[in-house]
Motif scaffolding. Structure first.
Motif, short mmCIF file in Angstrom:
data_model
loop_
_atom_site.label_atom_id
_atom_site.label_comp_id
_atom_site.label_asym_id
_atom_site.label_seq_id
_atom_site.Cartn_x
_atom_site.Cartn_y
_atom_site.Cartn_z
N ALA A 283 16.28 58.08 49.88
CA ALA A 283 17.10 58.20 51.09
C ALA A 283 17.36 56.76 51.51
CB ALA A 283 16.32 58.94 52.16
N SER A 438 13.11 68.66 50.88
CA SER A 438 13.89 69.22 51.98
C SER A 438 13.70 70.73 52.04
CB SER A 438 15.38 68.89 51.80
OG SER A 438 16.08 69.12 53.00
N ASP A 454 12.34 64.65 53.72
CA ASP A 454 13.01 63.37 53.46
C ASP A 454 14.49 63.46 53.80
OD1 ASP A 454 10.66 62.35 52.30
OD2 ASP A 454 11.18 63.25 50.36
N LYS A 488 17.38 60.03 58.95
CA LYS A 488 17.28 60.63 57.60
C LYS A 488 18.66 61.14 57.20
CE LYS A 488 12.48 62.00 58.35
NZ LYS A 488 11.41 62.96 58.17
#
Ligand code: ADA
Length: 602
Positions: A283, A438, A454, A488
């Protein structure tokens, strides 16, 4: 190290390494029986307790293809009960073996020569069972596949899920002849992608009597100079600090793949060949836009695609390779580079194709819309962790998988649920999956578990479940603003509208193809034009059979851009294609292999 064995290995090496495998991993030094084909079959609908079932008295009255979903066939369409399959196989006498099912649904119990080997209660995840040796080379395999919902035997297959849960030996079956101790898999852990540094996690089966092992490693057919004498602890042997010679990074545009062959030299008589890609997923902040993005090898990569089930009315959950390939081909015609594989582990052949074609994937565990009381149940938490291990063990080396997910639309607005979310996220991390964690949250801004994610992913349906066309864009943008503050990346994991295939009406109301297209036009242009949205997986790629009931016209979830036979709903197809192909992927994530943009008319 044992010099004799090394010399033997070296002399046989070039023959082994030139072998190409149909699928990976493969095991060059073993005899492997591929058990796909026609099996004897009978469907029984009067068995009360399948776990106590004795298969020896069964009379077979039909045959069935493996892999296949028996209840996708017209003769067995929609039935729920116990299906029994049988086939014989000639093996090497007195050899142990291990049988691998890529998927057997929903609950399956496996018998060899009349003795039960074990059972499995998740219809989409692969599993292995040990087969004791026999004096005779002729072995009889019986599989009892029960497609009824059973809270004890199939706790994560709930009847209320919005997708049809098919039964049968749904994916391929293999019988491997092995020694008492064998290599089950090798995970290539990318340690430093830019430098091509990897660690190998060798998983050893039947390791009780083994504390040390010696391995030779070859990358891309080139044997590395030194052998590795390493400790085996709880079935894991770590070979660390290796460099892949002449490594090339895996990018969606240039999906370079490497091969590792690992051979044990001190007594196992076993070797394995795995295929992997070297890439780093993170990320990261896009320096041009200042927004958080999903980055492949440091390059922000916009994810444009669909949520997709592994399902087709003619094949159930057992689509042949050609259909899987056609699905990817259609995605690329639409200008997509990304698939969210819902809501369970998919056919590994699709993952192979995506590795080769540079398509990016989200994969997730079974578990749909679970309530807080289910999520906090310790037994369910253990089942989820077990399923996670099975999925990771079998899909670790796919560079296409960049997002690892679980618990679609679970009760993440209850802080009590967060313990399970954290446990699943931590488990992915402890296994060192090279990807982001996720889940698709329908609790959106009320989700309490985000610390464990994340990437933040929202499912919401403005303009369909509530609101109207004018609400689509503001809803997406306000969700993106909310997530931007969390620092994020934001993925729109589900959004869309239903359309009955071919349905037109001058008022363009709900269920018309034009209304669906208008919703998709607002979504896709917003995603393409706003850097605060890292990606989208429209709901959904193709229409899918749902549970019986009146809530879904045709008993299908009709939000596909394609119908269930992959015929485009033309207005939506053209709308999505226009938006997705307009996006300027600076890294050109669509890949080097050109696909003609062809719209078929039916
Ligand atoms: C949810 C769910 C999907 C589908 C969708 C819909 O978001 O995750 O599986 O059921 O809703 O069509 O309503």
């Amino acid at each position: 190290m044992n010099l004799g064995r090394l010399l033997l290995f070296l002399s046989s090496y070039s023959a082994c390494s030139s072998m190409m495998c149909d699928h990976y991993p493969c095991y060059p030094s073993r005899r492997v029986h591929h058990l796909d084909g026609t099996w004897e079959f009978v469907f029984l609908n009067n068995i009360d307790d399948v776990s106590k079932f004795d298969p020896s008295a069964v009379v077979y009255n039909d045959t069935m293809v493996v892999p296949g979903s028996f209840d996708a066939l017209p003769l067995y369409s929609g039935v729920r009960g116990t299906a029994v399959y049988r086939r014989k196989v000639a093996v090497t006498a007195k050899y142990l073996s291990r049988i691998k099912f890529e998927a057997c649904s929903l609950y399956c119990a496996i018998f060899v020569d009349g003795k039960k080997l074990g059972d499995h209660g998740n219809g989409y995840s692969p599993f292995w069972l040990d087969v004791p040796a026999s004096e005779s080379p002729d072995r009889e395999i019986v599989v009892v596949a029960d497609n009824r919902f059973n809270s004890k035997l199939t706790p994560l297959h709930l009847e209320n899920y919005d997708f049809y849960q098919y039964g049968g030996i749904a994916r391929s079956v293999y019988l491997h002849e092995v020694g008492t101790t064998s290599i089950s898999n090798v995970d290539v852990i990318i340690h430093d992608a830019m430098e091509g540094k990897v660690d190998l996690r060798v998983r050893i089966h039947g390791y009780d009597s083994v504390s040390q092992a010696t391995f030779a490693v070859a990358f891309d057919g080139n044997l590395q100079g030194q052998t590795h004498n390493v400790e085996v602890s709880n079935g894991i042997a770590m070979i660390v600090g290796l460099s892949v010679p002449n490594h090339k990074l895996w990018f969606p545009r240039t999906p370079n793949l490497h091969f590792a062959e690992v051979t044990e030299l001190s007594g196992l008589n076993d070797s394995i060949m795995v295929r992997f890609g070297i890439r780093e997923v993170s990320a990261c902040k896009d320096s041009h836009t200042g927004s958080m993005a999903v980055c492949i090898n440091g390059q922000p990569t916009k994810l444009l695609g669909y949520s997709k089930h592994d399902m087709h009315p003619a094949f159930g959950i057992s689509m042949p390779d050609q259909q899987l390939f056609e699905d990817i081909h259609m995605l690329r015609q639409l200008g997509g580079n990304y698939l969210r594989l819902v809501h369970y582990p998919h056919n590994p052949h699709l993952l192979d194709m995506c590795d080769e074609l540079g398509i990016l994937l989200w994969q997730e565990l079974l578990g749909w819309g679970l309530s807080e009381s289910i999520i906090i149940n310790p037994a369910i938490k253990q089942d989820l962790l077990h399923d996670l291990d099975e999925m990771v063990n079998n899909t670790f080396n796919h560079p296409s998988v960049i997002i690892w997910a679980f618990l679609n639309e679970g009760a993440s607005d209850h802080s009590d649920s967060c313990d399970t979310y954290k446990a699943l996220s931590d488990r992915y991390k402890s296994l060192q999956v090279n990807g982001l964690v996720s889940w698709a949250s329908s609790r959106t801004t009320h989700d309490k578990c985000y610390d464990s994610a994340d990437v933040i992913s929202f499912n919401s349906y403005p303009g369909w479940y509530g609101g109207s066309l004018k609400d689509v864009v503001p809803t997406i943008l306000s969700e993106a603003d909310f997530v931007a503050k969390l620092g994020k990346p934001f993925i729109k994991s589900e959004i869309g509208a239903g359309a009955i295939p071919g349905w037109q009406d001058p008022m363009n109301g709900v269920w018309t193809e034009n209304y669906q297209s208008q919703v998709l036009e607002r979504i896709t242009t917003t995603v393409v034009n706003n850097s605060t949205i890292a990606g989208v997986s429209l709901w959904q790629f193709a229409d899918t059979r749902s549970k019986p009931g009146i809530s879904r016209p045709r008993t299908f979830n009709n939000k596909g851009t394609l119908d269930e036979y992959r015929r485009p709903k033309q207005p939506s197809f053209l709308t999505v294609q226009k938006a997705y192909t307009s996006f300027n992927h600076t890294e050109n994530t669509l890949g080097t292999q050109k696909v003609g943009i062809v719209i078929h008319s039916w």
